[in-house]
Design an enzyme around this catalytic site. Structure first.
Site, PDB file in Angstrom:
ATOM      1  CG  HIS A 270     -51.860  60.526 -47.601  1.00 15.93           C
ATOM      2  ND1 HIS A 270     -52.245  60.708 -46.306  1.00 15.93           N
ATOM      3  CD2 HIS A 270     -52.668  59.539 -48.090  1.00 15.93           C
ATOM      4  CE1 HIS A 270     -53.225  59.880 -46.012  1.00 15.93           C
ATOM      5  NE2 HIS A 270     -53.507  59.154 -47.080  1.00 15.93           N
ATOM      6  CG  HIS A 309     -54.537  67.149 -40.925  1.00 17.18           C
ATOM      7  ND1 HIS A 309     -55.844  66.845 -41.232  1.00 17.18           N
ATOM      8  CD2 HIS A 309     -53.862  65.981 -40.916  1.00 17.18           C
ATOM      9  CE1 HIS A 309     -55.946  65.545 -41.391  1.00 17.18           C
ATOM     10  NE2 HIS A 309     -54.762  64.989 -41.222  1.00 17.18           N
ATOM     11  CG  ASP A 365     -46.861  62.187 -41.211  1.00 17.01           C
ATOM     12  OD1 ASP A 365     -46.790  61.010 -40.846  1.00 17.01           O
ATOM     13  OD2 ASP A 365     -47.588  62.582 -42.134  1.00 17.01           O
TER      14      ASP A 365
HETATM   15  N1  ACO Z   1     -45.994  74.881 -44.141  1.00 17.27           N
HETATM   16  C1  ACO Z   1     -46.205  76.162 -44.524  1.00 17.27           C
HETATM   17  N2  ACO Z   1     -47.366  76.646 -44.970  1.00 17.27           N
HETATM   18  C2  ACO Z   1     -48.397  75.781 -45.031  1.00 17.27           C
HETATM   19  C3  ACO Z   1     -48.259  74.421 -44.653  1.00 17.27           C
HETATM   20  C4  ACO Z   1     -47.012  73.982 -44.194  1.00 17.27           C
HETATM   21  N3  ACO Z   1     -46.820  72.737 -43.805  1.00 17.27           N
HETATM   22  N4  ACO Z   1     -49.446  73.778 -44.832  1.00 17.27           N
HETATM   23  C5  ACO Z   1     -50.298  74.711 -45.296  1.00 17.27           C
HETATM   24  N5  ACO Z   1     -49.659  75.900 -45.423  1.00 17.27           N
HETATM   25  C6  ACO Z   1     -50.260  77.184 -45.851  1.00 17.27           C
HETATM   26  C7  ACO Z   1     -50.537  77.185 -47.345  1.00 17.27           C
HETATM   27  O1  ACO Z   1     -49.434  77.676 -48.064  1.00 17.27           O
HETATM   28  C8  ACO Z   1     -51.748  78.092 -47.413  1.00 17.27           C
HETATM   29  O2  ACO Z   1     -51.296  79.412 -47.246  1.00 17.27           O
HETATM   30  P1  ACO Z   1     -51.993  80.621 -48.081  1.00 17.27           P
HETATM   31  O3  ACO Z   1     -53.389  80.696 -47.551  1.00 17.27           O
HETATM   32  O4  ACO Z   1     -51.171  81.794 -47.774  1.00 17.27           O
HETATM   33  O5  ACO Z   1     -51.935  80.198 -49.520  1.00 17.27           O
HETATM   34  C9  ACO Z   1     -52.532  77.760 -46.134  1.00 17.27           C
HETATM   35  O6  ACO Z   1     -51.538  77.280 -45.211  1.00 17.27           O
HETATM   36  C10 ACO Z   1     -53.600  76.685 -46.347  1.00 17.27           C
HETATM   37  O7  ACO Z   1     -52.962  75.534 -46.863  1.00 17.27           O
HETATM   38  P2  ACO Z   1     -53.565  74.537 -47.946  1.00 17.27           P
HETATM   39  O8  ACO Z   1     -52.452  74.046 -48.810  1.00 17.27           O
HETATM   40  O9  ACO Z   1     -54.742  75.179 -48.606  1.00 17.27           O
HETATM   41  O10 ACO Z   1     -54.097  73.380 -47.014  1.00 17.27           O
HETATM   42  P3  ACO Z   1     -54.567  71.949 -47.470  1.00 17.27           P
HETATM   43  O11 ACO Z   1     -55.658  71.551 -46.555  1.00 17.27           O
HETATM   44  O12 ACO Z   1     -54.824  71.887 -48.932  1.00 17.27           O
HETATM   45  O13 ACO Z   1     -53.264  71.043 -47.209  1.00 17.27           O
HETATM   46  C11 ACO Z   1     -51.665  69.654 -46.218  1.00 17.27           C
HETATM   47  C12 ACO Z   1     -53.074  70.227 -46.120  1.00 17.27           C
HETATM   48  C13 ACO Z   1     -51.461  68.984 -47.583  1.00 17.27           C
HETATM   49  C14 ACO Z   1     -51.492  68.594 -45.131  1.00 17.27           C
HETATM   50  C15 ACO Z   1     -50.655  70.815 -46.017  1.00 17.27           C
HETATM   51  O14 ACO Z   1     -50.837  71.415 -44.755  1.00 17.27           O
HETATM   52  C16 ACO Z   1     -49.221  70.339 -46.183  1.00 17.27           C
HETATM   53  O15 ACO Z   1     -48.737  70.266 -47.307  1.00 17.27           O
HETATM   54  N6  ACO Z   1     -48.506  70.051 -45.045  1.00 17.27           N
HETATM   55  C17 ACO Z   1     -47.160  69.552 -45.119  1.00 17.27           C
HETATM   56  C18 ACO Z   1     -47.166  68.092 -45.500  1.00 17.27           C
HETATM   57  C19 ACO Z   1     -47.621  67.194 -44.355  1.00 17.27           C
HETATM   58  O16 ACO Z   1     -47.188  67.328 -43.218  1.00 17.27           O
HETATM   59  N7  ACO Z   1     -48.520  66.255 -44.701  1.00 17.27           N
HETATM   60  C20 ACO Z   1     -49.035  65.267 -43.755  1.00 17.27           C
HETATM   61  C21 ACO Z   1     -50.485  65.468 -43.531  1.00 17.27           C
HETATM   62  S1  ACO Z   1     -51.076  64.336 -42.335  1.00 17.27           S
HETATM   63  C22 ACO Z   1     -51.252  62.903 -43.191  1.00 17.27           C
HETATM   64  O17 ACO Z   1     -51.481  62.827 -44.367  1.00 17.27           O
HETATM   65  C23 ACO Z   1     -51.102  61.752 -42.430  1.00 17.27           C
END
Ligand code: ACO
Length: 431
Positions: A270, A309, A365
């Site tokens: 987050h 996201h 971010d």
């Molecule tokens: N890098 C690489 N792969 C990713 C990323 C990433 N940053 N984010 C998602 N994916 C992939 C997942 O591995 C998944 O792949 P798959 O279908 O092959 O398994 C697919 O994309 C879907 O991802 P989920 O994890 O299901 O997406 P979710 O909605 O649960 O997660 C989150 C969202 C937590 C923001 C995620 O994208 C993440 O971890 N990003 C990096 C951390 C980040 O930047 N967080 C800030 C968010 S903004 C905020 O809170 C202010």
């Protein structure tokens, strides 16, 4: 066929049909409870781990269309607010629902400014209660929770006058406590608020003032920080806002709920992601190492921090504004190799099928940490800055929740998968 705003469900276990109203594009999960196998059944539940498809409240504060990359506060596009408004005015808008008049804005800003002082005992608590290397977010969470003990009147959550004072206190004191978390980590003396300065200027004063009689914030930094506060101010029902609402729904005082929301923001998935972005950019080290890093991400060995996201399946509109702002800030500071890496990383990722097919775009971010870094704000403070901006949204959402006639204590259900009616075996007979 005649259009009806209802959903007809056939329960194939019993052959019974149910007609459920559709309102605002949703059905009430509680309507499912009438769907039963037997009269004494509990009724059907909806199962939604991580709340992927559950609206927990009605809200008139923030609108997001994640597919199109749209963000609006109270119906005003974020791009317009970023260009024409400022954090004080936007926080008034979020909390009160309308823009203030000139007089109202002056009063609002003055009231918040007058509440920036904190009790000397909070200062002592922060100074004496935490190790020198305690993470500022840990100190912030603890100190905000501590604030509740200083304001027992905040327990009167049903009293509008009391709520108004707590709003000023929360918005005023968050910058002072936040700046003190930094001074503490540096072993520096605490700087009192300077009420002549703007909200962001005052924060910079409390962070960086040394022996000069009057601190003068760098106007580019002051403006950039104000904009970052505004862009982070609200984002509807995210993890920390849900914590604010959920904890607040127990009718606890808002300082305790604010501490819970801040704790949720601390997590690396987050608010902690802005810190993780800088770590990642440093780990990559140079532009030529980007393809190797992308390979690692695609192999599932790491994530591209600052990308992806839960809601946005398009470019995060805040990231666009922050990227532009980063160029303005770097025009007055030393150029950063990390910015070059970030720009190239984004360019490569946005052409790569892995990211495109999963609709992974830069989020808020991705560039914010680079700006903070250029302003000499240490990495461990990034999430604290996010918390300052988001306090406006948390407060707005808390007020909306507390005055919502339909709101009860938040209490999700579960699908129990454990054993039942086990027989107790004395310890000497267990193997
Ligand atoms: N890098 C690489 N792969 C990713 C990323 C990433 N940053 N984010 C998602 N994916 C992939 C997942 O591995 C998944 O792949 P798959 O279908 O092959 O398994 C697919 O994309 C879907 O991802 P989920 O994890 O299901 O997406 P979710 O909605 O649960 O997660 C989150 C969202 C937590 C923001 C995620 O994208 C993440 O971890 N990003 C990096 C951390 C980040 O930047 N967080 C800030 C968010 S903004 C905020 O809170 C202010």
């Amino acid at each position: 066929m005649e259009r009806k705003d209802t959903l007809t469900i056939t329960d194939n276990r019993t052959g019974k049909q149910y007609e459920i109203p559709i309102e605002k594009g949703a059905i009430r999960a509680k309507e499912l409870r009438q769907i039963k196998m037997h009269d004494d059944d509990f009724g059907l539940l909806s199962y939604d781990p991580a709340f992927m498809n559950t609206a927990a409240c009605e809200s008139a504060i923030t609108y997001i269309d994640g597919e199109k990359g749209i963000l609006q506060y109270r119906g005003y596009p974020i791009e317009v607010l970023a260009e024409k408004s400022n954090f004080m005015e936007t926080s008034y808008l979020l909390i009160n629902g309308v823009f203030p008049t000139e007089r109202q804005l002056k009063k609002w800003t003055q009231n918040i400014t007058l509440h920036t002082m904190i009790h000397e005992k909070i200062k002592k608590f922060m100074d004496g209660g935490f190790l020198y290397d305690a993470h500022p977010m840990g100190i912030l969470v603890g100190s905000l929770a501590g604030l509740s003990t200083f304001y027992p009147d905040a327990k009167k959550v049903d009293d509008p006058d009391s709520r108004t004072i707590q709003v000023y206190r929360m918005l005023g004191k968050i910058i002072t406590i936040s700046a003190y978390t930094y001074r503490h980590s540096k072993g520096l003396f605490f700087v009192y608020p300077d009420n002549d300065l703007s909200y962001s200027g005052n924060f910079l004063n409390m962070m960086f003032k040394m022996t000069e009689p009057k601190y003068k914030p760098n106007p580019v930094f002051e403006k950039a920080l104000d904009l970052l506060f505004l862009l982070h101010a609200d984002h509807e029902q995210n993890c920390s806002t849900s914590a604010m609402r959920g904890v607040g729904s127990s009718r606890v005082d808002p300082f305790s709920a604010l501490a819970a929301a801040t704790a949720a923001l601390y997590g690396p998935l987050h608010g902690g992601a802005n810190e993780a972005v800088i770590k990642m950019l440093k780990e990559i080290g140079s532009v030529d190492k980007i393809p190797d890093y992308i390979k690692k991400v695609k192999a599932g060995e790491s994530k591209l921090m600052g990308f992806g996201h839960r809601i946005y399946k398009n470019y995060d509109p805040r990231a666009k504004i922050i990227k532009k702002m980063a160029h303005q800030v770097f025009a007055v500071t030393k150029k950063s190799t990390l910015l070059d890496i970030a720009l190239e990383l984004e360019r490569i990722a946005l052409q790569d099928d892995y990211f495109m097919s999963r609709k992974l775009y830069p989020n808020v971010d991705f560039y914010s940490g680079l700006i903070y870094r250029a302003m000499k704000i240490p990495q461990s403070m990034f999430t604290v800055l996010f918390a300052i901006g988001r306090t406006a949204g948390w407060v707005a959402q808390w007020l909306e929740m507390i005055t919502d006639k339909e709101q009860k204590i938040a209490r999700p259900r579960q699908l129990y998968t454990g054993q039942l009616n086990q027989v107790y075996v004395p310890i000497e007979k267990r193997f």
